[in-house]
Enzyme design. Structure first.
Site, PDB file in Angstrom:
ATOM      1  CB  ALA A  19      15.779 -21.364 -60.451  1.00 27.68           C
ATOM      2  CB  SER A 146      24.738 -32.098 -49.805  1.00 32.95           C
ATOM      3  OG  SER A 146      24.962 -31.950 -48.419  1.00 32.95           O
ATOM      4  CE1 TYR A 171      18.849 -33.060 -49.337  1.00 35.01           C
ATOM      5  CE2 TYR A 171      20.723 -33.321 -47.843  1.00 35.01           C
ATOM      6  CZ  TYR A 171      20.055 -32.619 -48.838  1.00 35.01           C
ATOM      7  OH  TYR A 171      20.626 -31.457 -49.336  1.00 35.01           O
TER       8      TYR A 171
END
Length: 290
Positions: A19, A146, A171
């Site tokens: 973050a 994703s 990925y």
């Protein structure tokens, strides 16, 4: 958003990994504005401190920091120990940490970095914090995936790209792995009061992949950057899944643009999910039945 909605996280402790920038920082800002006691992780002390100051200024409440390189299992374990030592309760874990590397890199544990950071780190951290989350129920585990999960596959014969490596394939596999993990976790947590959901944040304008960019990041992204979401808009679904009262008992779902969506057909294959959980547990030194 009404005043009640904006303060609905008062009294809640939330840990957001990765973050120090991008979607993770924007997620922490959004939850802090709702009154949450936010904790963030990062691997650079300077960026971690700066992010904490920004989040604190935006939310007005306490922000704690934990320095950890999530590519290292030893550091993930240390992070979990520090979190457990600091917080008697943990209401929300947001598994946001992730990255893209076009060439194959190995971690200190000898694992392929994309697989280790994007998938094994949240798998291990979640399991290490699970009893605290159960004790804090109702609690939530939110894992950022994703839409590339739709083309991702688990190659059990070459999980870490030793035989054939592609940055995009690694990925895509890692984000599909996040889906499998979240669904299997939800099944294992039925009746515990802890939900497990995953999401697609959208195509967001961040520095993603800048350290080792592929062709898409180098050539294509600069042209479409003006059309990408801001980090704040990209964080909207993470914030929604982490905080919406109506989702308190919703689990085992994939969200995009704040709504439940179907993920790839293979992501609902329970046999694959169980096998993959067992392999993952072995790679991080946890019992397969965890």
């Amino acid at each position: 958003m009404n005043q009640l909605r904006t303060r609905q996280m008062v009294g809640k402790t939330v840990l957001v990994t990765g973050a120090t920038g991008g979607i993770g920082k924007a997620t922490a800002v959004g939850l802090a504005k709702m009154g949450a006691h936010v904790a963030i992780t990062g691997r650079d002390a300077g960026r971690l401190g700066e992010a904490a100051r920004e989040i604190r200024a935006a939310g007005g409440g306490p922000v704690d920091t934990f320095l950890a390189d999530m590519s290292s299992q030893a550091e993930v374990r240390r992070l979990a120990g520090e979190v457990l030592g600091k917080y008697p309760r943990l209401d929300v874990l947001v598994n946001n940490v992730g990255g893209y590397w076009d060439s194959r890199h190995l971690t200190a544990d000898g694992l392929e970095r994309t697989f280790a950071v994007n998938y094994l780190a949240p798998f291990l951290l979640t399991n290490l914090l699970l009893e605290r989350l159960k004790a804090s129920a109702p609690a939530r585990v939110v894992t950022v995936s994703s839409n590339v999960q739709a083309v991702g596959r688990i190659d059990f014969d070459d999980l870490q790209g030793e035989q054939k490596y592609s940055g995009s394939r690694a990925y895509n596999q890692s984000k599909f792995a996040n889906i499998l993990f979240s669904y299997e976790l939800a099944r294992r947590l039925q009746g515990s009061g802890v939900t497990a959901n995953t999401l697609h944040p959208g195509v967001v304008n961040t520095g993603f992949g800048a350290g080792d960019p592929g062709t898409i990041q180098r050539i294509f992204v600069p042209f479409v950057r003006p059309l990408m979401k801001t980090p704040a808009k990209g964080a909207a679904t993470s914030i929604h899944v982490a905080s919406a009262p109506e989702l308190e008992q919703v689990t085992g779902r994939f969200f995009a643009n704040g709504r439940v969506r179907r993920s790839s057909a293979q992501s609902y294959d329970i046999a694959v999910a169980i096998r993959f959980w067992q392999v993952s547990a072995g790679l991080v030194g946890l019992p397969a039945s965890t």
